[in-house]
Design a protein around this motif. Sequence first.
Motif, PDB file in Angstrom:
ATOM      1  N   ALA A  14      39.346 -32.340  16.054  1.00 39.43           N
ATOM      2  CA  ALA A  14      39.303 -33.007  14.749  1.00 39.43           C
ATOM      3  C   ALA A  14      38.219 -32.394  13.866  1.00 39.43           C
ATOM      4  O   ALA A  14      38.454 -32.104  12.679  1.00 39.43           O
ATOM      5  CB  ALA A  14      39.040 -34.506  14.947  1.00 39.43           C
ATOM      6  N   ALA A  15      37.037 -32.177  14.442  1.00 40.06           N
ATOM      7  CA  ALA A  15      35.927 -31.595  13.672  1.00 40.06           C
ATOM      8  C   ALA A  15      36.270 -30.187  13.211  1.00 40.06           C
ATOM      9  O   ALA A  15      36.007 -29.810  12.052  1.00 40.06           O
ATOM     10  CB  ALA A  15      34.654 -31.580  14.511  1.00 40.06           C
ATOM     11  N   ASP A  16      36.859 -29.404  14.088  1.00 40.33           N
ATOM     12  CA  ASP A  16      37.271 -28.036  13.763  1.00 40.33           C
ATOM     13  C   ASP A  16      38.192 -28.040  12.543  1.00 40.33           C
ATOM     14  O   ASP A  16      37.995 -27.299  11.570  1.00 40.33           O
ATOM     15  CB  ASP A  16      37.978 -27.428  14.976  1.00 40.33           C
ATOM     16  CG  ASP A  16      38.176 -25.929  14.867  1.00 40.33           C
ATOM     17  OD1 ASP A  16      37.847 -25.347  13.814  1.00 40.33           O
ATOM     18  OD2 ASP A  16      38.664 -25.336  15.841  1.00 40.33           O
ATOM     19  N   ASN A  17      39.175 -28.898  12.578  1.00 37.55           N
ATOM     20  CA  ASN A  17      40.138 -29.012  11.478  1.00 37.55           C
ATOM     21  C   ASN A  17      39.440 -29.402  10.173  1.00 37.55           C
ATOM     22  O   ASN A  17      39.665 -28.786   9.122  1.00 37.55           O
ATOM     23  CB  ASN A  17      41.206 -30.047  11.864  1.00 37.55           C
ATOM     24  CG  ASN A  17      42.294 -30.173  10.818  1.00 37.55           C
ATOM     25  OD1 ASN A  17      42.602 -29.229  10.098  1.00 37.55           O
ATOM     26  ND2 ASN A  17      42.882 -31.344  10.738  1.00 37.55           N
ATOM     27  N   LEU A  18      38.555 -30.386  10.240  1.00 32.14           N
ATOM     28  CA  LEU A  18      37.872 -30.867   9.029  1.00 32.14           C
ATOM     29  C   LEU A  18      36.862 -29.865   8.481  1.00 32.14           C
ATOM     30  O   LEU A  18      36.769 -29.681   7.264  1.00 32.14           O
ATOM     31  CB  LEU A  18      37.182 -32.206   9.322  1.00 32.14           C
ATOM     32  CG  LEU A  18      38.120 -33.384   9.581  1.00 32.14           C
ATOM     33  CD1 LEU A  18      37.336 -34.595  10.070  1.00 32.14           C
ATOM     34  CD2 LEU A  18      38.924 -33.743   8.339  1.00 32.14           C
ATOM     35  N   PHE A  19      36.090 -29.226   9.366  1.00 30.45           N
ATOM     36  CA  PHE A  19      35.138 -28.216   8.907  1.00 30.45           C
ATOM     37  C   PHE A  19      35.861 -27.086   8.182  1.00 30.45           C
ATOM     38  O   PHE A  19      35.384 -26.576   7.167  1.00 30.45           O
ATOM     39  CB  PHE A  19      34.328 -27.647  10.075  1.00 30.45           C
ATOM     40  CG  PHE A  19      33.354 -28.606  10.707  1.00 30.45           C
ATOM     41  CD1 PHE A  19      32.776 -29.631   9.974  1.00 30.45           C
ATOM     42  CD2 PHE A  19      33.017 -28.481  12.051  1.00 30.45           C
ATOM     43  CE1 PHE A  19      31.880 -30.523  10.562  1.00 30.45           C
ATOM     44  CE2 PHE A  19      32.120 -29.354  12.650  1.00 30.45           C
ATOM     45  CZ  PHE A  19      31.553 -30.382  11.907  1.00 30.45           C
ATOM     46  N   PHE A  55      28.133 -27.245  16.831  1.00 32.78           N
ATOM     47  CA  PHE A  55      27.853 -26.170  17.780  1.00 32.78           C
ATOM     48  C   PHE A  55      28.987 -25.992  18.783  1.00 32.78           C
ATOM     49  O   PHE A  55      29.297 -24.875  19.177  1.00 32.78           O
ATOM     50  CB  PHE A  55      26.526 -26.415  18.506  1.00 32.78           C
ATOM     51  CG  PHE A  55      25.338 -26.060  17.664  1.00 32.78           C
ATOM     52  CD1 PHE A  55      25.092 -24.742  17.307  1.00 32.78           C
ATOM     53  CD2 PHE A  55      24.475 -27.036  17.210  1.00 32.78           C
ATOM     54  CE1 PHE A  55      24.013 -24.401  16.516  1.00 32.78           C
ATOM     55  CE2 PHE A  55      23.390 -26.706  16.410  1.00 32.78           C
ATOM     56  CZ  PHE A  55      23.153 -25.389  16.062  1.00 32.78           C
ATOM     57  N   GLU A  56      29.615 -27.083  19.176  1.00 31.34           N
ATOM     58  CA  GLU A  56      30.750 -26.988  20.095  1.00 31.34           C
ATOM     59  C   GLU A  56      31.925 -26.275  19.436  1.00 31.34           C
ATOM     60  O   GLU A  56      32.632 -25.487  20.066  1.00 31.34           O
ATOM     61  CB  GLU A  56      31.176 -28.377  20.580  1.00 31.34           C
ATOM     62  CG  GLU A  56      30.190 -29.015  21.533  1.00 31.34           C
ATOM     63  CD  GLU A  56      29.908 -28.169  22.768  1.00 31.34           C
ATOM     64  OE1 GLU A  56      30.868 -27.649  23.371  1.00 31.34           O
ATOM     65  OE2 GLU A  56      28.721 -28.019  23.120  1.00 31.34           O
ATOM     66  N   VAL A  57      32.132 -26.549  18.148  1.00 29.90           N
ATOM     67  CA  VAL A  57      33.208 -25.874  17.396  1.00 29.90           C
ATOM     68  C   VAL A  57      32.908 -24.378  17.299  1.00 29.90           C
ATOM     69  O   VAL A  57      33.788 -23.541  17.532  1.00 29.90           O
ATOM     70  CB  VAL A  57      33.374 -26.493  15.985  1.00 29.90           C
ATOM     71  CG1 VAL A  57      34.308 -25.650  15.121  1.00 29.90           C
ATOM     72  CG2 VAL A  57      33.883 -27.930  16.083  1.00 29.90           C
TER      73      VAL A  57
END
Length: 199
Positions: A14-19, A55-57
């Motif tokens: 989700a974070a990857d998509n939003l970033f 950082f995980e992304v």
Amino acid sequence: MLNEQEKKRQIIDAADNLFCRFGYAKTSLEDIAREAALGKGTIYYNFDSKEEIFFEVVKRHYQIFYASLNKELTKKENFADKFSTVIQLPLKLIYEHAPILLDAMKNLADKYMQKLCAFRKGNREKMTGLLTDILEYGINRGEVNPSLPIKRIVNIIFDWFLLGDSNIIIKSPEEFIKKAEEDYDLIVQIMLQGLLLRG
């Protein structure tokens, strides 16, 4: 019912998509929770902060990149093909992710900036090591001039052609000009070796 590992992966997805869509600064933990279809408490249970998720992304994208790069390199036999691959593939990663990285760098707290700098230093060591291996491969096959200053060439390639750390942020115009003057002389010599007719 999702286990903790699956929840973590869902949060990172989700974070990857939003970033990528909105940038680091404009993405909140609430946005990530909503996109992941999880409660905000679940986010905090798995990660201390938005920075930790970021950082995980970043780590995920570099893992995908290195897996792709190594796969492509194993398909190539000669030095020229290996060298072209190690120059061209990173440019795609830079094009896709430099805006997100720069956005994050402007907004990260100092303690996370130190972590990001350490991560980027590790990436530099990995990439310069890979470039060194490829140049030595070319030397061993008789395809590359063994008298070239390999270490210096590797650093120039990383800094100028792979948009390395030293050129992402120019600390001062004087520092930039000094570095350019030192490196461009060798860059011009290398270009001329390839451009001039041999007769």
